[in-house]
Write a protein that holds these residues in place. Sequence first.
Motif, PDB file in Angstrom:
ATOM      1  N   SER A  20       0.828  -1.209   0.000  1.00  0.00           N
ATOM      2  CA  SER A  20       0.000   0.000   0.000  1.00  0.00           C
ATOM      3  C   SER A  20       0.861   1.258   0.000  1.00  0.00           C
ATOM      4  N   MET A  21       1.936   1.241   0.777  1.00  0.00           N
ATOM      5  CA  MET A  21       2.859   2.376   0.782  1.00  0.00           C
ATOM      6  C   MET A  21       3.516   2.541  -0.586  1.00  0.00           C
ATOM      7  N   LEU A  22       3.916   1.441  -1.189  1.00  0.00           N
ATOM      8  CA  LEU A  22       4.531   1.483  -2.512  1.00  0.00           C
ATOM      9  C   LEU A  22       3.552   2.016  -3.557  1.00  0.00           C
ATOM     10  N   ALA A  23       2.292   1.642  -3.450  1.00  0.00           N
ATOM     11  CA  ALA A  23       1.273   2.144  -4.379  1.00  0.00           C
ATOM     12  C   ALA A  23       1.090   3.649  -4.241  1.00  0.00           C
ATOM     13  N   GLU A  24       1.097   4.148  -3.023  1.00  0.00           N
ATOM     14  CA  GLU A  24       0.951   5.586  -2.798  1.00  0.00           C
ATOM     15  C   GLU A  24       2.162   6.351  -3.310  1.00  0.00           C
ATOM     16  N   ILE A  25       3.346   5.801  -3.112  1.00  0.00           N
ATOM     17  CA  ILE A  25       4.575   6.477  -3.540  1.00  0.00           C
ATOM     18  C   ILE A  25       4.683   6.524  -5.054  1.00  0.00           C
ATOM     19  N   THR A  26       4.334   5.434  -5.729  1.00  0.00           N
ATOM     20  CA  THR A  26       4.519   5.344  -7.173  1.00  0.00           C
ATOM     21  C   THR A  26       3.338   5.874  -7.979  1.00  0.00           C
ATOM     22  N   ALA A  27       2.296   6.345  -7.329  1.00  0.00           N
ATOM     23  CA  ALA A  27       1.112   6.820  -8.059  1.00  0.00           C
ATOM     24  C   ALA A  27       1.423   8.029  -8.934  1.00  0.00           C
ATOM     25  N   SER A  33       3.346   4.074 -12.399  1.00  0.00           N
ATOM     26  CA  SER A  33       1.967   4.292 -11.936  1.00  0.00           C
ATOM     27  C   SER A  33       1.113   3.029 -12.045  1.00  0.00           C
ATOM     28  N   TRP A  34       1.514   2.054 -12.856  1.00  0.00           N
ATOM     29  CA  TRP A  34       0.756   0.808 -12.980  1.00  0.00           C
ATOM     30  C   TRP A  34       0.747   0.022 -11.669  1.00  0.00           C
ATOM     31  N   LEU A  35       1.711   0.277 -10.794  1.00  0.00           N
ATOM     32  CA  LEU A  35       1.731  -0.415  -9.498  1.00  0.00           C
ATOM     33  C   LEU A  35       0.586   0.027  -8.590  1.00  0.00           C
ATOM     34  N   SER A  36       0.081   1.229  -8.813  1.00  0.00           N
ATOM     35  CA  SER A  36      -1.005   1.732  -7.958  1.00  0.00           C
ATOM     36  C   SER A  36      -2.386   1.415  -8.522  1.00  0.00           C
ATOM     37  N   TYR A  37      -2.463   0.712  -9.639  1.00  0.00           N
ATOM     38  CA  TYR A  37      -3.760   0.333 -10.204  1.00  0.00           C
ATOM     39  C   TYR A  37      -4.394  -0.743  -9.325  1.00  0.00           C
ATOM     40  N   GLY A  38      -5.663  -0.582  -9.024  1.00  0.00           N
ATOM     41  CA  GLY A  38      -6.324  -1.572  -8.184  1.00  0.00           C
ATOM     42  C   GLY A  38      -7.818  -1.396  -8.141  1.00  0.00           C
ATOM     43  N   LEU A  39      -8.424  -2.168  -7.272  1.00  0.00           N
ATOM     44  CA  LEU A  39      -9.867  -2.178  -7.109  1.00  0.00           C
ATOM     45  C   LEU A  39     -10.233  -1.868  -5.665  1.00  0.00           C
ATOM     46  N   LEU A  64      -7.380  -3.331  -3.135  1.00  0.00           N
ATOM     47  CA  LEU A  64      -6.402  -4.296  -3.612  1.00  0.00           C
ATOM     48  C   LEU A  64      -5.671  -3.695  -4.802  1.00  0.00           C
ATOM     49  N   THR A  65      -4.350  -3.528  -4.685  1.00  0.00           N
ATOM     50  CA  THR A  65      -3.545  -2.981  -5.770  1.00  0.00           C
ATOM     51  C   THR A  65      -2.550  -4.024  -6.251  1.00  0.00           C
ATOM     52  N   ILE A  66      -1.982  -3.758  -7.406  1.00  0.00           N
ATOM     53  CA  ILE A  66      -0.978  -4.667  -7.958  1.00  0.00           C
ATOM     54  C   ILE A  66       0.227  -4.744  -7.038  1.00  0.00           C
ATOM     55  N   SER A  67       0.663  -3.605  -6.518  1.00  0.00           N
ATOM     56  CA  SER A  67       1.841  -3.613  -5.658  1.00  0.00           C
ATOM     57  C   SER A  67       1.588  -4.358  -4.348  1.00  0.00           C
ATOM     58  N   SER A  68       0.388  -4.282  -3.801  1.00  0.00           N
ATOM     59  CA  SER A  68       0.121  -5.018  -2.565  1.00  0.00           C
ATOM     60  C   SER A  68       0.096  -6.522  -2.826  1.00  0.00           C
ATOM     61  N   ALA A  69      -0.449  -6.933  -3.958  1.00  0.00           N
ATOM     62  CA  ALA A  69      -0.442  -8.361  -4.290  1.00  0.00           C
ATOM     63  C   ALA A  69       0.979  -8.866  -4.510  1.00  0.00           C
ATOM     64  N   LEU A  70       1.808  -8.079  -5.206  1.00  0.00           N
ATOM     65  CA  LEU A  70       3.203  -8.464  -5.422  1.00  0.00           C
ATOM     66  C   LEU A  70       3.979  -8.525  -4.111  1.00  0.00           C
ATOM     67  N   CYS A  71       3.746  -7.553  -3.237  1.00  0.00           N
ATOM     68  CA  CYS A  71       4.467  -7.527  -1.957  1.00  0.00           C
ATOM     69  C   CYS A  71       4.032  -8.663  -1.036  1.00  0.00           C
TER      70      CYS A  71
END
Length: 85
Positions: A20-27, A33-39, A64-71
């Motif tokens: 979640s932190m990574l998604a916020e940073i890379t948005a 920015s694709w890391l912050s894409y989610g539902l 749920l974001t791509i980066s959270s699933a990867l992490c």
Amino acid sequence: MLKSFWFHLFLICVGIVVGSMLAEITAGIPVLSWLSYGLDFGTKTPIVLDLNAVSLTLGVTVKLTISSALCVALSLLLGRYLAEK
């Protein structure tokens, strides 16, 4: 078995927080920015149970974001590696 459950639950929670932190940073970064894409799913308005003496408010929202699933996946792999050592 129970120790393994708590260890895996801890790793999942760490993966969710870091992701979640990574998604916020890379948005704001166009290349990442694709890391912050989610539902987002859950209850948008909370459910209220009013019993006159007690009021109970329930609401759940999951993002749920791509980066959270990867992490989460990386943290579980790291946990498996550390458990073998």
